[in-house]
Design a protein around this motif. Sequence first.
Motif, PDB file in Angstrom:
ATOM      1  N   ASN A 125     125.712 -90.938 -74.276  1.00 54.87           N
ATOM      2  CA  ASN A 125     125.596 -89.529 -74.259  1.00 54.87           C
ATOM      3  C   ASN A 125     126.268 -88.669 -75.249  1.00 54.87           C
ATOM      4  OD1 ASN A 125     124.722 -90.928 -71.730  1.00 54.87           O
ATOM      5  ND2 ASN A 125     123.956 -88.797 -71.033  1.00 54.87           N
ATOM      6  N   ILE A 126     125.492 -87.849 -75.833  1.00 55.52           N
ATOM      7  CA  ILE A 126     126.071 -86.683 -76.554  1.00 55.52           C
ATOM      8  C   ILE A 126     126.315 -85.399 -75.494  1.00 55.52           C
ATOM      9  CG2 ILE A 126     125.767 -85.288 -78.498  1.00 55.52           C
ATOM     10  CD1 ILE A 126     126.300 -88.154 -79.137  1.00 55.52           C
ATOM     11  N   ASP A 127     127.258 -85.370 -74.851  1.00 55.02           N
ATOM     12  CA  ASP A 127     127.685 -84.297 -73.964  1.00 55.02           C
ATOM     13  C   ASP A 127     128.515 -83.036 -74.407  1.00 55.02           C
ATOM     14  OD1 ASP A 127     129.775 -85.883 -73.998  1.00 55.02           O
ATOM     15  OD2 ASP A 127     129.727 -86.300 -71.997  1.00 55.02           O
ATOM     16  N   VAL A 128     128.927 -83.204 -75.642  1.00 61.19           N
ATOM     17  CA  VAL A 128     129.744 -81.943 -76.085  1.00 61.19           C
ATOM     18  C   VAL A 128     128.776 -81.127 -76.999  1.00 61.19           C
ATOM     19  CG1 VAL A 128     131.780 -83.376 -76.182  1.00 61.19           C
ATOM     20  CG2 VAL A 128     130.099 -83.537 -78.302  1.00 61.19           C
ATOM     21  N   GLU A 129     129.214 -79.853 -77.340  1.00 57.47           N
ATOM     22  CA  GLU A 129     128.388 -78.787 -77.783  1.00 57.47           C
ATOM     23  C   GLU A 129     127.850 -79.453 -79.096  1.00 57.47           C
ATOM     24  OE1 GLU A 129     128.536 -74.333 -79.274  1.00 57.47           O
ATOM     25  OE2 GLU A 129     130.284 -75.072 -78.456  1.00 57.47           O
ATOM     26  N   SER A 130     128.431 -79.960 -80.017  1.00 59.29           N
ATOM     27  CA  SER A 130     127.984 -80.278 -81.231  1.00 59.29           C
ATOM     28  C   SER A 130     128.649 -81.575 -81.714  1.00 59.29           C
ATOM     29  CB  SER A 130     128.211 -79.096 -82.411  1.00 59.29           C
ATOM     30  OG  SER A 130     127.291 -79.572 -83.360  1.00 59.29           O
ATOM     31  N   TYR A 131     127.909 -82.861 -82.242  1.00 53.87           N
ATOM     32  CA  TYR A 131     128.672 -83.844 -82.852  1.00 53.87           C
ATOM     33  C   TYR A 131     127.897 -84.269 -84.060  1.00 53.87           C
ATOM     34  CZ  TYR A 131     131.886 -87.845 -82.186  1.00 53.87           C
ATOM     35  OH  TYR A 131     132.623 -88.637 -81.987  1.00 53.87           O
ATOM     36  N   GLY A 149     120.994 -78.497 -74.397  1.00 53.35           N
ATOM     37  CA  GLY A 149     121.687 -77.493 -74.961  1.00 53.35           C
ATOM     38  C   GLY A 149     122.840 -78.383 -76.082  1.00 53.35           C
ATOM     39  N   LYS A 150     122.825 -79.542 -76.264  1.00 55.40           N
ATOM     40  CA  LYS A 150     123.586 -80.084 -77.134  1.00 55.40           C
ATOM     41  C   LYS A 150     122.936 -80.488 -78.513  1.00 55.40           C
ATOM     42  CE  LYS A 150     126.228 -80.173 -73.455  1.00 55.40           C
ATOM     43  NZ  LYS A 150     127.098 -78.991 -73.248  1.00 55.40           N
ATOM     44  N   SER A 197     115.938 -95.976 -78.035  1.00 54.32           N
ATOM     45  CA  SER A 197     115.606 -94.586 -78.750  1.00 54.32           C
ATOM     46  C   SER A 197     117.007 -93.736 -78.950  1.00 54.32           C
ATOM     47  CB  SER A 197     114.674 -94.021 -77.983  1.00 54.32           C
ATOM     48  OG  SER A 197     115.163 -93.328 -76.591  1.00 54.32           O
ATOM     49  N   ILE A 198     116.732 -92.619 -79.704  1.00 56.56           N
ATOM     50  CA  ILE A 198     117.503 -91.333 -79.431  1.00 56.56           C
ATOM     51  C   ILE A 198     116.716 -90.514 -78.798  1.00 56.56           C
ATOM     52  CG2 ILE A 198     118.615 -89.811 -80.442  1.00 56.56           C
ATOM     53  CD1 ILE A 198     119.200 -91.513 -83.032  1.00 56.56           C
ATOM     54  N   GLU A 199     117.316 -90.257 -77.505  1.00 57.16           N
ATOM     55  CA  GLU A 199     116.391 -89.484 -76.607  1.00 57.16           C
ATOM     56  C   GLU A 199     116.773 -88.029 -76.766  1.00 57.16           C
ATOM     57  OE1 GLU A 199     116.080 -88.844 -72.013  1.00 57.16           O
ATOM     58  OE2 GLU A 199     115.800 -90.799 -72.535  1.00 57.16           O
ATOM     59  N   VAL A 200     115.855 -87.154 -77.159  1.00 55.17           N
ATOM     60  CA  VAL A 200     116.151 -85.592 -77.122  1.00 55.17           C
ATOM     61  C   VAL A 200     115.922 -84.782 -75.988  1.00 55.17           C
ATOM     62  CG1 VAL A 200     115.765 -83.581 -78.801  1.00 55.17           C
ATOM     63  CG2 VAL A 200     115.905 -86.009 -79.844  1.00 55.17           C
ATOM     64  N   GLN A 201     116.585 -84.425 -75.073  1.00 56.91           N
ATOM     65  CA  GLN A 201     116.084 -83.797 -73.953  1.00 56.91           C
ATOM     66  C   GLN A 201     115.989 -82.392 -73.942  1.00 56.91           C
ATOM     67  OE1 GLN A 201     119.345 -84.692 -71.300  1.00 56.91           O
ATOM     68  NE2 GLN A 201     118.188 -87.004 -70.816  1.00 56.91           N
ATOM     69  N   ASN A 202     115.310 -81.685 -72.862  1.00 54.52           N
ATOM     70  CA  ASN A 202     114.753 -80.337 -73.183  1.00 54.52           C
ATOM     71  C   ASN A 202     116.056 -79.410 -73.411  1.00 54.52           C
ATOM     72  OD1 ASN A 202     113.341 -77.959 -72.709  1.00 54.52           O
ATOM     73  ND2 ASN A 202     114.002 -77.715 -70.516  1.00 54.52           N
ATOM     74  N   GLY A 203     115.913 -78.699 -74.520  1.00 49.51           N
ATOM     75  CA  GLY A 203     116.890 -77.602 -75.091  1.00 49.51           C
ATOM     76  C   GLY A 203     117.867 -78.471 -76.017  1.00 49.51           C
ATOM     77  N   ALA A 204     117.747 -79.610 -76.407  1.00 50.69           N
ATOM     78  CA  ALA A 204     118.678 -80.390 -77.316  1.00 50.69           C
ATOM     79  C   ALA A 204     118.139 -80.216 -78.483  1.00 50.69           C
ATOM     80  CB  ALA A 204     119.060 -81.816 -76.799  1.00 50.69           C
ATOM     81  N   THR A 205     118.987 -80.622 -79.497  1.00 49.77           N
ATOM     82  CA  THR A 205     118.822 -80.447 -80.950  1.00 49.77           C
ATOM     83  C   THR A 205     119.130 -81.576 -81.522  1.00 49.77           C
ATOM     84  OG1 THR A 205     118.969 -77.903 -80.952  1.00 49.77           O
ATOM     85  CG2 THR A 205     118.919 -79.269 -83.171  1.00 49.77           C
ATOM     86  N   LEU A 206     118.389 -82.310 -82.599  1.00 47.57           N
ATOM     87  CA  LEU A 206     118.522 -83.399 -83.421  1.00 47.57           C
ATOM     88  C   LEU A 206     118.109 -83.110 -84.702  1.00 47.57           C
ATOM     89  CD1 LEU A 206     119.337 -86.566 -83.460  1.00 47.57           C
ATOM     90  CD2 LEU A 206     116.937 -86.942 -83.150  1.00 47.57           C
ATOM     91  N   ILE A 207     119.409 -83.508 -85.625  1.00 49.44           N
ATOM     92  CA  ILE A 207     119.086 -83.116 -86.787  1.00 49.44           C
ATOM     93  C   ILE A 207     119.327 -84.565 -87.579  1.00 49.44           C
ATOM     94  CG2 ILE A 207     119.723 -82.095 -89.182  1.00 49.44           C
ATOM     95  CD1 ILE A 207     120.596 -79.518 -87.350  1.00 49.44           C
ATOM     96  N   GLY A 232     112.635 -79.911 -76.936  1.00 47.86           N
ATOM     97  CA  GLY A 232     113.785 -80.440 -77.896  1.00 47.86           C
ATOM     98  C   GLY A 232     113.503 -79.668 -79.200  1.00 47.86           C
ATOM     99  N   ASN A 233     114.557 -79.816 -80.088  1.00 51.11           N
ATOM    100  CA  ASN A 233     114.385 -79.123 -81.479  1.00 51.11           C
ATOM    101  C   ASN A 233     114.578 -80.318 -82.483  1.00 51.11           C
ATOM    102  OD1 ASN A 233     114.129 -76.167 -80.905  1.00 51.11           O
ATOM    103  ND2 ASN A 233     115.916 -76.742 -79.833  1.00 51.11           N
TER     104      ASN A 233
END
Length: 290
Positions: free
Chosen positions: A25-31, A51-52, A71-81, A100-101
């Motif tokens: 889980n990516i549970d910090v603001e930005s990684y 939000g992460k 998968s890499i799951e992008v939840q509501n409000g999350a951002t994946l670049i 998500g974004n």
Amino acid sequence: PIMGPTPCDGSPPKFSVYEISGQLNIDVESYCFYNYLFKMNPGAKIVVEPGKKLEITNGTKIFGCSELWESIEVQNGATLIIDKATMEDGYTAVHANGGGNLSITNSSFNRNFVGVQVDGPMPVGGLTNFNAFYGNTFDGGASILPVPANMPLNLSLPASKENAFAAVWIQTSANPVHSLNNVFQNLSNGIYANATSLKLTKNQFTNIWENGYFDWMAGYGVRVKDHSSSHNFQQTGFGKDAEPLSFSLCSKAMRLEGIRVDYIKGNNIRANTGIELIANYPKAVVINNR
């Protein structure tokens, strides 16, 4: 976290290798995954929480071994670049649940069952945003790894025939998508989009066939469905006499159902079926193609 912080704007760390089982889980603001190598065990997944933000960049490679990872799951409000990275052997390598974004650029997606899937909103939230989508190659290869027996399956997708099913599968809806200079090859579908405005500029679709999946859901370079008359489709190729071909060695180049077709122009198409237009209210403009 299991890994130390890695800034995307600093000097790259020493090349690092990680093996992932279960769920990260990516549970910090930005990684940031910057020049990492990830071996994903069967059914493993990464979840970007609301939000992460997760950035995957600078040569990072995520791959499977004996069976597909999930998968890499992008939840509501999350951002994946994702930029300048490689994603291999995923069931749905990127899975956005709505709201998500996504920014996916200059990267390779190899031998995934689905490269990018969009569901949602599930159960609530906005539509997924494609903030950037260009310069990528989606290659299904000759075959894909088997699906783990105990991994939850996405009921909107068919059972795997151990051939790549789709590069992009937008099952419900997304905000407008602009696909620019992407390559789709050795797949059963290039792009499927439901209830989504889609603009395609200089994309290549090559070697797209049914590959054992049902004819009505496979073999399409591009398939778009919309019956609300509120979305539009725009597509520009490389020129009707130019190389590369927009569509080559394809069963069906484009099928557009119920969507407003602003234009399809400048394509050199070699496919069993070229362009199918079905109930395209109020218009469909098709010019300078061969």
